[in-house]
Design a protein around this motif. Structure first.
Motif, PDB file in Angstrom:
ATOM      1  N   HIS A  49       7.067 -73.114   2.303  1.00 50.61           N
ATOM      2  CA  HIS A  49       5.891 -72.684   1.538  1.00 50.61           C
ATOM      3  C   HIS A  49       4.583 -73.072   2.225  1.00 50.61           C
ATOM      4  CE1 HIS A  49       8.723 -71.593  -1.542  1.00 50.61           C
ATOM      5  NE2 HIS A  49       9.224 -72.804  -1.463  1.00 50.61           N
ATOM      6  N   ILE A  50       4.588 -72.984   3.544  1.00 51.67           N
ATOM      7  CA  ILE A  50       3.391 -73.243   4.345  1.00 51.67           C
ATOM      8  C   ILE A  50       2.907 -71.902   4.883  1.00 51.67           C
ATOM      9  CG2 ILE A  50       2.504 -74.363   6.425  1.00 51.67           C
ATOM     10  CD1 ILE A  50       4.584 -76.592   5.854  1.00 51.67           C
ATOM     11  N   GLU A  51       1.648 -71.595   4.640  1.00 50.89           N
ATOM     12  CA  GLU A  51       1.063 -70.355   5.144  1.00 50.89           C
ATOM     13  C   GLU A  51       0.982 -70.435   6.671  1.00 50.89           C
ATOM     14  OE1 GLU A  51      -3.016 -67.710   4.731  1.00 50.89           O
ATOM     15  OE2 GLU A  51      -2.988 -69.745   3.975  1.00 50.89           O
ATOM     16  N   VAL A  52       1.401 -69.376   7.344  1.00 50.09           N
ATOM     17  CA  VAL A  52       1.372 -69.335   8.805  1.00 50.09           C
ATOM     18  C   VAL A  52       0.270 -68.378   9.244  1.00 50.09           C
ATOM     19  CG1 VAL A  52       2.642 -68.703  10.888  1.00 50.09           C
ATOM     20  CG2 VAL A  52       3.811 -69.882   9.019  1.00 50.09           C
ATOM     21  N   ILE A  53      -0.589 -68.856  10.119  1.00 55.06           N
ATOM     22  CA  ILE A  53      -1.662 -68.046  10.677  1.00 55.06           C
ATOM     23  C   ILE A  53      -1.397 -67.890  12.167  1.00 55.06           C
ATOM     24  CG2 ILE A  53      -4.135 -67.869  11.073  1.00 55.06           C
ATOM     25  CD1 ILE A  53      -4.445 -69.640   8.542  1.00 55.06           C
ATOM     26  N   ARG A  54      -1.260 -66.649  12.599  1.00 56.53           N
ATOM     27  CA  ARG A  54      -0.971 -66.370  14.010  1.00 56.53           C
ATOM     28  C   ARG A  54      -2.232 -66.570  14.835  1.00 56.53           C
ATOM     29  NH1 ARG A  54      -0.117 -60.904  17.060  1.00 56.53           N
ATOM     30  NH2 ARG A  54       0.755 -61.730  18.966  1.00 56.53           N
ATOM     31  N   LEU A  55      -2.111 -67.356  15.891  1.00 57.64           N
ATOM     32  CA  LEU A  55      -3.225 -67.614  16.790  1.00 57.64           C
ATOM     33  C   LEU A  55      -3.049 -66.817  18.072  1.00 57.64           C
ATOM     34  CD1 LEU A  55      -3.389 -71.493  16.443  1.00 57.64           C
ATOM     35  CD2 LEU A  55      -4.645 -69.773  15.142  1.00 57.64           C
ATOM     36  N   ALA A  56      -4.161 -66.385  18.650  1.00 57.58           N
ATOM     37  CA  ALA A  56      -4.111 -65.677  19.925  1.00 57.58           C
ATOM     38  C   ALA A  56      -3.584 -66.619  20.997  1.00 57.58           C
ATOM     39  CB  ALA A  56      -5.499 -65.170  20.294  1.00 57.58           C
ATOM     40  N   ARG A  57      -2.849 -66.083  21.901  1.00 49.53           N
ATOM     41  CA  ARG A  57      -2.293 -66.897  22.982  1.00 49.53           C
ATOM     42  C   ARG A  57      -3.370 -67.309  23.966  1.00 49.53           C
ATOM     43  NH1 ARG A  57       3.498 -64.003  24.174  1.00 49.53           N
ATOM     44  NH2 ARG A  57       4.324 -64.485  22.136  1.00 49.53           N
ATOM     45  N   PHE A  58      -3.114 -68.389  24.658  1.00 55.12           N
ATOM     46  CA  PHE A  58      -4.041 -68.952  25.653  1.00 55.12           C
ATOM     47  C   PHE A  58      -4.524 -67.896  26.626  1.00 55.12           C
ATOM     48  CE2 PHE A  58      -5.779 -72.112  28.433  1.00 55.12           C
ATOM     49  CZ  PHE A  58      -5.568 -71.627  29.704  1.00 55.12           C
ATOM     50  N   VAL A  59      -3.624 -67.087  27.126  1.00 58.14           N
ATOM     51  CA  VAL A  59      -3.986 -66.108  28.149  1.00 58.14           C
ATOM     52  C   VAL A  59      -4.981 -65.082  27.606  1.00 58.14           C
ATOM     53  CG1 VAL A  59      -2.069 -64.493  27.753  1.00 58.14           C
ATOM     54  CG2 VAL A  59      -3.059 -64.700  30.030  1.00 58.14           C
ATOM     55  N   GLU A  60      -4.908 -64.757  26.322  1.00 58.48           N
ATOM     56  CA  GLU A  60      -5.823 -63.786  25.741  1.00 58.48           C
ATOM     57  C   GLU A  60      -7.260 -64.298  25.741  1.00 58.48           C
ATOM     58  OE1 GLU A  60      -2.312 -62.308  22.767  1.00 58.48           O
ATOM     59  OE2 GLU A  60      -4.195 -62.963  21.899  1.00 58.48           O
ATOM     60  N   HIS A  61      -7.416 -65.611  25.626  1.00 57.50           N
ATOM     61  CA  HIS A  61      -8.753 -66.202  25.623  1.00 57.50           C
ATOM     62  C   HIS A  61      -9.320 -66.326  27.033  1.00 57.50           C
ATOM     63  CE1 HIS A  61      -8.875 -67.061  21.400  1.00 57.50           C
ATOM     64  NE2 HIS A  61      -7.696 -67.642  21.469  1.00 57.50           N
ATOM     65  N   HIS A  62      -8.479 -66.610  27.993  1.00 59.43           N
ATOM     66  CA  HIS A  62      -8.941 -66.890  29.342  1.00 59.43           C
ATOM     67  C   HIS A  62      -8.887 -65.687  30.287  1.00 59.43           C
ATOM     68  CE1 HIS A  62      -9.566 -71.113  28.554  1.00 59.43           C
ATOM     69  NE2 HIS A  62      -8.476 -71.051  27.809  1.00 59.43           N
ATOM     70  N   PHE A  63      -8.184 -64.643  29.865  1.00 57.66           N
ATOM     71  CA  PHE A  63      -8.092 -63.427  30.670  1.00 57.66           C
ATOM     72  C   PHE A  63      -8.330 -62.219  29.770  1.00 57.66           C
ATOM     73  CE2 PHE A  63      -5.455 -66.651  32.679  1.00 57.66           C
ATOM     74  CZ  PHE A  63      -5.967 -66.646  33.959  1.00 57.66           C
TER      75      PHE A  63
END
Length: 79
Positions: A49-63
């Protein structure tokens, strides 16, 4: 703050949650990479019962020139 490593297994997911709860309640969690490797963790957290929030991957931020996946946001995986 602290760091720790846990195996990508049901036991490891439980250890991760136990560790995280030492810092206070965990009503939601950000998970990087909710595909094949992160799917098990997402299912485990949702079952707790923990809400999951998908985070952008490292590569998406740096490339940013690389194509990003569509539909970043909250994740609801089937059981």
């Amino acid at each position: 703050m602290d760091t720790a490593a846990f195996p990508a297994t049901a036991v490891g997911y439980g250890q991760l949650l136990e560790w995280a709860c030492r810092f206070g309640p965990v009503p939601r969690a950000g998970v990087e990479g909710t595909g094949s490797y992160g799917a098990g963790l997402c299912r485990y957290l949702l079952a707790q019962h923990i809400e999951v929030i998908r985070l952008a991957r490292f590569v998406e931020h740096h490339f940013p020139q690389l194509p990003a996946p569509v539909g970043l946001g909250r994740t609801a995986l089937p059981p």
